[in-house]
Design a protein around this motif. Structure first.
Motif, PDB file in Angstrom:
ATOM      1  N   VAL A  18      13.398  11.718   7.870  1.00  0.00           N
ATOM      2  CA  VAL A  18      12.696  10.685   8.219  1.00  0.00           C
ATOM      3  C   VAL A  18      11.302  11.223   8.748  1.00  0.00           C
ATOM      4  O   VAL A  18      11.204  11.670   9.753  1.00  0.00           O
ATOM      5  CB  VAL A  18      13.275   9.732   9.556  1.00  0.00           C
ATOM      6  N   VAL A  20       7.849  10.688   9.988  1.00  0.00           N
ATOM      7  CA  VAL A  20       7.068   9.615  10.751  1.00  0.00           C
ATOM      8  C   VAL A  20       5.539   9.320  10.665  1.00  0.00           C
ATOM      9  O   VAL A  20       4.918   8.645  11.260  1.00  0.00           O
ATOM     10  CB  VAL A  20       7.583   9.787  12.324  1.00  0.00           C
ATOM     11  N   THR A  51      11.758   1.565  11.161  1.00  0.00           N
ATOM     12  CA  THR A  51      12.561   2.653  10.951  1.00  0.00           C
ATOM     13  C   THR A  51      13.815   2.760  11.396  1.00  0.00           C
ATOM     14  O   THR A  51      14.802   3.090  10.578  1.00  0.00           O
ATOM     15  CB  THR A  51      11.716   3.680  11.578  1.00  0.00           C
ATOM     16  N   GLY A 268       7.995   4.114   4.162  1.00  0.00           N
ATOM     17  CA  GLY A 268       9.076   3.377   4.164  1.00  0.00           C
ATOM     18  C   GLY A 268       9.516   3.683   2.526  1.00  0.00           C
ATOM     19  O   GLY A 268      10.274   2.812   2.030  1.00  0.00           O
ATOM     20  N   ARG A 283      10.228  -0.392   2.214  1.00  0.00           N
ATOM     21  CA  ARG A 283       9.465  -1.063   2.899  1.00  0.00           C
ATOM     22  C   ARG A 283       9.273  -2.471   2.613  1.00  0.00           C
ATOM     23  O   ARG A 283       9.293  -3.614   3.409  1.00  0.00           O
ATOM     24  CB  ARG A 283       8.016  -0.466   3.307  1.00  0.00           C
TER      25      ARG A 283
END
Ligand code: SAM
Ligand code: SF4
Ligand code: SF4
Length: 342
Positions: A18, A20, A51, A268, A283
């Protein structure tokens, strides 16, 4: 444990990186060698709740290993709050972070308290002048302090990653291992990859797994394979004094066959391979109001059709050079390693 979802090559969906942020406070020559970059629009960056919502869907589908990355993840304001949200989820078996270490001295304590289980710090050199030339920023002292702090807070759970480039830091293969050994942390050598962003990549600059092992055997004596752990990309080895280290031969001996990892960018998009040209717009789906079930169906369907083996395909190609030209990176910054998350 949720039943594994398998791709077309029988690889399960288990491991999610992931990212960020796409921002970074260094400019490593193997990752961000250009003068100018196109950044992701701020309004596209997922809020922590978003998230966490997407992560929940991945957890429903069998993911149980998460790694936070970037860009430089510690640049994301309040990162420890996201760590706390993720660490609290019962299905998260492993929660790790990859960082360049610059901001660790001030953030390590909060991250530990929030439940971060493991940490990997990138460390390519022990020489301040090489650090500055390689990253185009000063700061080696702070990185080294960050490693000391991390080694105290996460005993046995700190790893150091070193990308070895010929002509830059290949003179430090032995000293990096000595540094790690003295601090009881595991060092992993990473072969220089021709990923997006590595616009100066040449095959001559790659120091192979074979060469690294030869150099280490010459200095430290017999090296014994310590066995691979599951789908982890690092092959592990032991010196005669028990020191364990790893080599990630992503360029000369890729591990696509067992690859269970995929990547969610800070805005996303979901990428099934480090070399994939297109991502899935989670997203967009989330912000249009897709339900948890609808998102799960989209993700599962996409994974089941996955056929990616980017590094193996690159290995088979003749006349290798950078995988993505710099002008294409400016058109789609998602092709960059620092956007996709290494
Ligand atoms: N900024 C953080 C850091 O450097 O640790 C996290 C993101 S960075 C993209 C993640 C990892 O990707 C780092 O360990 C870095 O060394 C690795 N990396 C970036 N470009 C690479 C390349 N061309 N070949 C091999 N590894 C690379
Ligand atoms: Fe270096 Fe990581 Fe920043 Fe890339 S994202 S320039 S590897 S510190
Ligand atoms: Fe996995 Fe793609 Fe890397 Fe191969 S190149 S190991 S499939 S991410």
């Amino acid at each position: 444990m949720a039943p594994a979802i398998l791709d077309t090559r029988g690889r399960s969906l288990r491991n999610l990186r992931v990212s960020v942020t796409d921002r970074c406070n260094l400019r490593c020559g193997y990752c961000m060698p250009e003068e100018e970059y196109v950044w992701l629009p701020r309004e596209h960056i997922l809020r922590f709740e978003e998230t966490a919502q997407l992560v929940d869907v991945f957890l429903d589908l069998g993911v149980d290993k998460l790694r936070l990355t970037g860009g430089e993840p510690l640049l994301r304001q309040g990162l420890h709050e996201l760590v706390r949200q993720l660490a609290d989820k019962p299905r998260v078996r492993d929660l790790a972070l990859t960082t360049n270490g610059l901001l660790l001295p001030e953030q390590a304590q909060d991250l530990r308290a929030a439940g971060l289980k493991r940490i990997t710090v990138s460390l390519d050199t022990l020489k301040p002048d090489v650090f500055t030339a390689l990253t185009r920023r000063p700061g080696l002292e702070r990185v080294l302090t960050g490693i000391e702090v991390a080694a105290r807070l996460w005993p046995r759970e700190v790893k150091l990653d070193a990308v070895i480039m010929r002509g830059t830091n290949d003179g430090e293969i032995e000293s990096l291992l000595e540094f790690a050994r003295e601090r009881g942390v595991e060092l992993r050598y990473i072969e220089y990859m021709d990923v997006g962003g590595a616009t100066r990549w040449t095959s001559d600059a790659v120091v192979s797994r074979e060469e690294i092992l030869e150099r280490l055997a010459h200095r430290f004596g017999r090296i014994v394979p310590a066995g691979k752990s599951g789908s982890a990309p690092a092959e592990r080895f032991t010196l005669s004094d028990g020191t364990v280290f790893g080599v990630i031969a992503s360029t000369t001996a890729p591990f696509c066959r067992a690859c269970d990892r995929s990547r969610l960018t800070a805005d996303g998009l979901w990428y099934l391979c480090l070399y994939a040209k297109l991502g899935i717009d989670l997203r967009g789906a989330l912000r249009k109001g897709a339900s948890r079930t609808e998102l799960a169906e989209l993700i599962a369907r996409t994974w089941r059709a996955r056929d990616d083996r980017g590094a193996e395909v690159r290995l088979a190609s003749h006349a290798r050079g950078p995988s993505v030209p710099a002008d294409s990176l400016r058109v789609d910054p998602h092709l960059e390693m620092h956007t996709r998350g290494g």
